[in-house]
Design a protein around this motif. Structure first.
Motif, short mmCIF file in Angstrom:
data_model
loop_
_atom_site.label_atom_id
_atom_site.label_comp_id
_atom_site.label_asym_id
_atom_site.label_seq_id
_atom_site.Cartn_x
_atom_site.Cartn_y
_atom_site.Cartn_z
N UNK A 80 0.82 -1.20 0.00
CA UNK A 80 0.00 0.00 0.00
C UNK A 80 0.86 1.25 0.00
N UNK A 81 0.25 2.36 -0.40
CA UNK A 81 0.97 3.61 -0.59
C UNK A 81 0.31 4.74 0.18
N UNK A 82 1.14 5.52 0.85
CA UNK A 82 0.69 6.73 1.52
C UNK A 82 1.29 7.88 0.73
N UNK A 83 0.44 8.69 0.10
CA UNK A 83 0.88 9.81 -0.71
C UNK A 83 0.68 11.08 0.10
N UNK A 84 1.78 11.80 0.36
CA UNK A 84 1.76 12.93 1.28
C UNK A 84 2.10 14.22 0.56
N UNK A 85 1.30 15.25 0.83
CA UNK A 85 1.63 16.60 0.39
C UNK A 85 1.52 17.52 1.60
N UNK A 86 2.08 18.69 1.48
CA UNK A 86 1.98 19.70 2.53
C UNK A 86 0.83 20.63 2.20
N UNK A 87 -0.01 20.92 3.18
CA UNK A 87 -1.12 21.85 2.94
C UNK A 87 -0.60 23.27 2.72
N UNK A 88 0.70 23.48 2.95
CA UNK A 88 1.31 24.80 2.75
C UNK A 88 2.02 24.92 1.40
N UNK A 89 1.88 23.90 0.53
CA UNK A 89 2.63 23.90 -0.72
C UNK A 89 1.79 23.37 -1.88
N UNK A 112 -5.39 0.61 -6.28
CA UNK A 112 -4.17 0.43 -5.50
C UNK A 112 -4.46 0.94 -4.09
N UNK A 113 -4.21 0.13 -3.06
CA UNK A 113 -4.44 0.61 -1.70
C UNK A 113 -3.63 1.89 -1.44
N UNK A 114 -4.34 2.98 -1.23
CA UNK A 114 -3.71 4.29 -1.12
C UNK A 114 -4.44 5.14 -0.09
N UNK A 115 -3.66 5.94 0.63
CA UNK A 115 -4.22 6.99 1.47
C UNK A 115 -3.55 8.29 1.04
N UNK A 116 -4.36 9.30 0.78
CA UNK A 116 -3.87 10.63 0.45
C UNK A 116 -3.86 11.45 1.73
N UNK A 117 -2.69 12.06 2.02
CA UNK A 117 -2.52 12.79 3.28
C UNK A 117 -2.06 14.22 3.02
N UNK A 118 -2.81 15.16 3.56
CA UNK A 118 -2.40 16.56 3.60
C UNK A 118 -1.77 16.81 4.96
N UNK A 119 -0.46 17.01 5.01
CA UNK A 119 0.26 17.17 6.27
C UNK A 119 0.47 18.65 6.60
N UNK A 120 0.85 18.92 7.80
CA UNK A 120 1.19 20.25 8.33
C UNK A 120 -0.04 21.10 8.64
N UNK A 158 -4.35 7.22 12.30
CA UNK A 158 -5.44 6.99 11.35
C UNK A 158 -4.93 6.72 9.93
N UNK A 159 -3.78 7.31 9.58
CA UNK A 159 -3.18 7.06 8.26
C UNK A 159 -2.88 5.58 8.12
N UNK A 160 -2.23 5.01 9.13
CA UNK A 160 -1.79 3.62 9.04
C UNK A 160 -2.96 2.65 9.23
#
Length: 183
Positions: A80-89, A112-120, A158-160
Motif C-alpha cells: 500500500x501507498x501513503x501519498x503525502x503533500x503539505x497543505x502549505x505547498x 491500488x491501496x492508497x491513502x492521500x494525506x495533507x500534512x502540516x 489513522x493514516x496507518x
C-alpha cells in the motif's frame, strides 16, 4: 488470533511534505524537529488493528522533487501507498498527483491501496491547499483522505489504520514478491 501478517508500505511525496516526520511519529511516538533529507529508510513496527497482528515495513522514500522522478523502492512487493503533500505547498500537491498517475501506470491495477494525506495542519495560517481540494482529489481516485499534523500527532495513527484496512480489502489481490525498477 490469526497469524501475524507482514505488510510493506511506501510513503511518497514532495521533499517538504515531512514524510519522515509522519513515519517517525507513528513508529517512535516522537516528532522529528530537524529536516534531514532522506535517501531511503525503512522503519519497522509491530502493530495490531482489529485483533490482527501486523509487522509493518514502512519505506520512507526520498522526496520526489521533480515531476519525472519515481522512486526505485516503489516495487510490486509494496502492499500500500501513503501519498503525502503539505497543505502549505501547491507544488507538493501537484507532485503527489503525478506520483499517483505513475503508480497507476507502473502497477497496472485499477485499484491500488492508497491513502492521500495533507500534512502540516498545524501551519493552517500558511495553508495553500484547501481541505476541499484534497478531499476532491481523493474522491476522484476513490481513496481515503486525511489531513494530519505530524508535529501535533493529529491523525497519524489513522493514516496507518486506513492503509492497512485498504490493503485487507484487496487481500486476494496482494502484490507479487518481486521488485521492478522504474525511472
Amino acid at each position: 488470533m490469526a497469524p501475524t501478517r507482514r505488510r510493506k508500505l511506501a510513503i511518497l511525496g514532495y521533499r517538504t511534505a515531512r514524510k519522515t516526520a509522519i513515519t517517525v511519529q507513528f513508529v517512535k511516538n516522537e516528532f522529528v524537529t530537524s529536516y534531514r533529507p532522506t535517501i531511503e529508510d525503512t522503519y519497522y513496527k509491530k502493530y495490531t488493528l482489529n485483533e490482527q497482528n501486523y509487522e509493518l515495513d514502512i519505506v520512507d522514500t526520498a522526496g520526489q522533487e521533480d515531476y519525472s522522478l519515481f522512486p526505485v523502492s516503489c516495487s510490486l512487493d509494496v502492499y500500500g501507498y501513503v501519498l503525502v503533500y503539505s497543505v502549505t505547498s501547491v507544488k507538493s500537491f501537484e507532485v503527489v498527483k503525478v506520483i499517483h498517475d505513475k503508480l497507476m501506470d507502473v502497477l497496472g491495477r485499477i485499484k491500488i491501496p492508497t491513502v492521500l494525506v495533507g500534512n502540516k495542519t498545524d501551519l493552517d495560517r500558511e495553508r495553500k491547499v484547501s481541505t476541499e481540494e484534497g478531499r476532491k482529489l481523493a474522491q476522484s481516485w476513490k481513496v481515503i483522505f486525511l489531513e494530519t499534523s505530524a508535529k501535533e500527532d493529529s491523525n497519524v495513527k489513522a493514516i496507518f489504520d486506513g492503509i492497512i484496512m485498504e490493503i485487507e480489502k484487496q487481500d486476494g489481490n496482494l502484490p507479487e514478491e518481486k521488485s521492478c525498477i522504474v525511472s
